[in-house]
Design an enzyme around this catalytic site. Structure first.
Site, PDB file in Angstrom:
ATOM      1  N   TYR A  52       0.826  -1.198   0.000  1.00 30.17           N
ATOM      2  CA  TYR A  52       0.000   0.000   0.000  1.00 30.17           C
ATOM      3  C   TYR A  52       0.870   1.263   0.000  1.00 30.17           C
ATOM      4  O   TYR A  52       1.819   1.374   0.776  1.00 30.17           O
ATOM      5  CB  TYR A  52      -0.917   0.037   1.226  1.00 30.17           C
ATOM      6  CG  TYR A  52      -2.013  -0.998   1.223  1.00 30.17           C
ATOM      7  CD1 TYR A  52      -2.341  -1.705   0.066  1.00 30.17           C
ATOM      8  CD2 TYR A  52      -2.738  -1.276   2.376  1.00 30.17           C
ATOM      9  CE1 TYR A  52      -3.356  -2.649   0.065  1.00 30.17           C
ATOM     10  CE2 TYR A  52      -3.758  -2.212   2.389  1.00 30.17           C
ATOM     11  CZ  TYR A  52      -4.055  -2.906   1.229  1.00 30.17           C
ATOM     12  OH  TYR A  52      -5.059  -3.833   1.240  1.00 30.17           O
ATOM     13  N   SER A 149      -5.939 -13.910   2.269  1.00 30.63           N
ATOM     14  CA  SER A 149      -6.811 -12.954   1.592  1.00 30.63           C
ATOM     15  C   SER A 149      -7.062 -13.451   0.185  1.00 30.63           C
ATOM     16  O   SER A 149      -6.123 -13.899  -0.496  1.00 30.63           O
ATOM     17  CB  SER A 149      -6.146 -11.570   1.570  1.00 30.63           C
ATOM     18  OG  SER A 149      -6.989 -10.612   0.960  1.00 30.63           O
ATOM     19  N   ASN A 150      -8.323 -13.436  -0.228  1.00 30.54           N
ATOM     20  CA  ASN A 150      -8.704 -13.811  -1.597  1.00 30.54           C
ATOM     21  C   ASN A 150      -8.376 -15.270  -1.924  1.00 30.54           C
ATOM     22  O   ASN A 150      -8.045 -15.599  -3.058  1.00 30.54           O
ATOM     23  CB  ASN A 150      -8.021 -12.884  -2.610  1.00 30.54           C
ATOM     24  CG  ASN A 150      -8.260 -11.424  -2.314  1.00 30.54           C
ATOM     25  OD1 ASN A 150      -9.391 -10.961  -2.325  1.00 30.54           O
ATOM     26  ND2 ASN A 150      -7.195 -10.687  -2.023  1.00 30.54           N
ATOM     27  N   TRP A 217     -13.535  -6.459   1.804  1.00 25.62           N
ATOM     28  CA  TRP A 217     -12.905  -5.246   1.278  1.00 25.62           C
ATOM     29  C   TRP A 217     -13.750  -4.669   0.148  1.00 25.62           C
ATOM     30  O   TRP A 217     -14.553  -5.365  -0.448  1.00 25.62           O
ATOM     31  CB  TRP A 217     -11.463  -5.487   0.840  1.00 25.62           C
ATOM     32  CG  TRP A 217     -11.163  -6.517  -0.209  1.00 25.62           C
ATOM     33  CD1 TRP A 217     -10.866  -7.835  -0.023  1.00 25.62           C
ATOM     34  CD2 TRP A 217     -11.072  -6.308  -1.631  1.00 25.62           C
ATOM     35  NE1 TRP A 217     -10.602  -8.461  -1.221  1.00 25.62           N
ATOM     36  CE2 TRP A 217     -10.720  -7.545  -2.221  1.00 25.62           C
ATOM     37  CE3 TRP A 217     -11.240  -5.191  -2.448  1.00 25.62           C
ATOM     38  CZ2 TRP A 217     -10.549  -7.706  -3.598  1.00 25.62           C
ATOM     39  CZ3 TRP A 217     -11.080  -5.345  -3.825  1.00 25.62           C
ATOM     40  CH2 TRP A 217     -10.740  -6.588  -4.381  1.00 25.62           C
ATOM     41  N   SER A 218     -13.587  -3.375  -0.107  1.00 31.04           N
ATOM     42  CA  SER A 218     -14.428  -2.619  -1.052  1.00 31.04           C
ATOM     43  C   SER A 218     -15.914  -2.807  -0.744  1.00 31.04           C
ATOM     44  O   SER A 218     -16.705  -3.179  -1.611  1.00 31.04           O
ATOM     45  CB  SER A 218     -14.128  -3.039  -2.501  1.00 31.04           C
ATOM     46  OG  SER A 218     -12.878  -2.548  -2.921  1.00 31.04           O
TER      47      SER A 218
END
Length: 309
Positions: A52, A149-150, A217-218
């Site tokens: 990030y 994640s994912n 997320w989002s």
């Protein structure tokens, strides 16, 4: 603020997670106000990633420069970061994981991460390398808990076959307009209906069966980084009508209702905020306390364009 105990742990966590992906343009005072607003609202989970901010660890370093917790304050905050995405490829090698964690700790100005997530699935993963890295980091007190994640259920199972530590979190994209992990199960076995296609191998049910907390997320994105649906009456007029009506009923904002739709699920899904606006954090925190009825939950779902067979 809705809170719950993270499965497989004794850790109490907020349903709202303060994401730090967009903080590079904030000065110290603005960042302190953002974090302070979140903490005052009951948020105790802060989300980072090594990638990030453009340059590696840029947002972590920005955070570490502006925010200094006392030892007592640090024990009451859960800081998580992610590792595995490199420029042009993914890397779950033990060497990269351990080096990146050391860099994250230095940038953040902390001695440990509460949670470390593997950011995107690495098809070249050697589970033994992940297991080595996780055990080394855990034994040295650098990381307390681990997750992904994912990742699909199969990818998690592959890691679990050798990783000694529980995998307690899977961070995935989820909003009411981008909800395949929920929508596909509702429309299961409906030939010809795109919604019925299982794109994640039963991720939601797998998480509930295995004590894994999903982080969304989002949570306000239409789909994949193409703008928010809140206030978009050109494409989501019906949805915004419902959000407005329920916001008035419960004394919160439409953002709060969009948050409540996610936190209402009995899986205790956490909402990862990407905003740098303190008021939006407060709105989402208030929304987490709203307990939508079943009728209201499905009313929002269908207004977003999903089908009830």
């Amino acid at each position: 603020m809705k809170t719950f105990t993270l499965p497989q742990t004794d850790v109490r966590a907020s349903s709202i997670v303060l994401g730090q992906m967009r903080i590079m343009d904030l000065d110290d005072e603005q960042l302190r106000t953002l974090v302070g607003t979140a903490l005052d609202a009951g948020v105790n989970v802060i989300d980072h990633a090594d990638i990030y901010g453009g340059e590696r660890h840029a947002c972590e370093r920005r955070f570490g420069e502006a925010i200094r917790f006392s030892p007592a304050e640090r024990e009451n905050v859960l800081i998580q970061s992610k590792v595995g995405i490199r420029e042009g490829y993914f890397d779950f090698s033990a060497e990269h994981i351990m080096r990146t964690v050391d860099e994250s700790l230095e940038a953040l100005g902390t001695e440990y991460l509460d949670v470390l997530l593997l950011h995107r699935p690495d098809t070249l993963v050697e589970p033994d390398e992940v297991a080595t890295a996780f055990s080394e980091l855990h034994n040295r007190g650098k990381v307390r808990h681990f997750g992904v994640s994912n990742h699909t259920p199969g990818q998690v199972e592959l890691l679990k076959s050798v990783v000694a530590q529980p995998l307690i979190i899977n961070q995935v994209q989820l909003s009411v307009t981008h909800a395949p992990i929920i929508a596909s199960g509702i429309a299961a076995n409906m030939v010809g209906l795109d919604q019925s296609i299982d794109r994640d191998n039963g991720m939601l049910d797998y998480a509930r069966l295995n004590g894994i907390t999903l982080q969304a997320w989002s949570p306000f994105q239409k789909a994949f980084f193409d703008g928010v649906f809140i206030g978009d009456r050109e494409n989501f007029a019906d949805l915004n009508d419902v959000l407005d009506a329920l916001a008035e009923k419960y004394g919160v904002t439409p953002t709060g209702i969009a948050t409540a739709w996610i936190t209402r699920h009995p899986a205790n899904i956490q909402v990862v905020l990407g905003t740098t606006t303190p008021s939006r954090v407060a709105e989402s925190a208030a929304g987490s306390d709203v307990h939508l009825t079943r009728e209201e939950y499905y009313r929002i779902f269908t207004a977003a364009g999903h089908t009830l067979p």
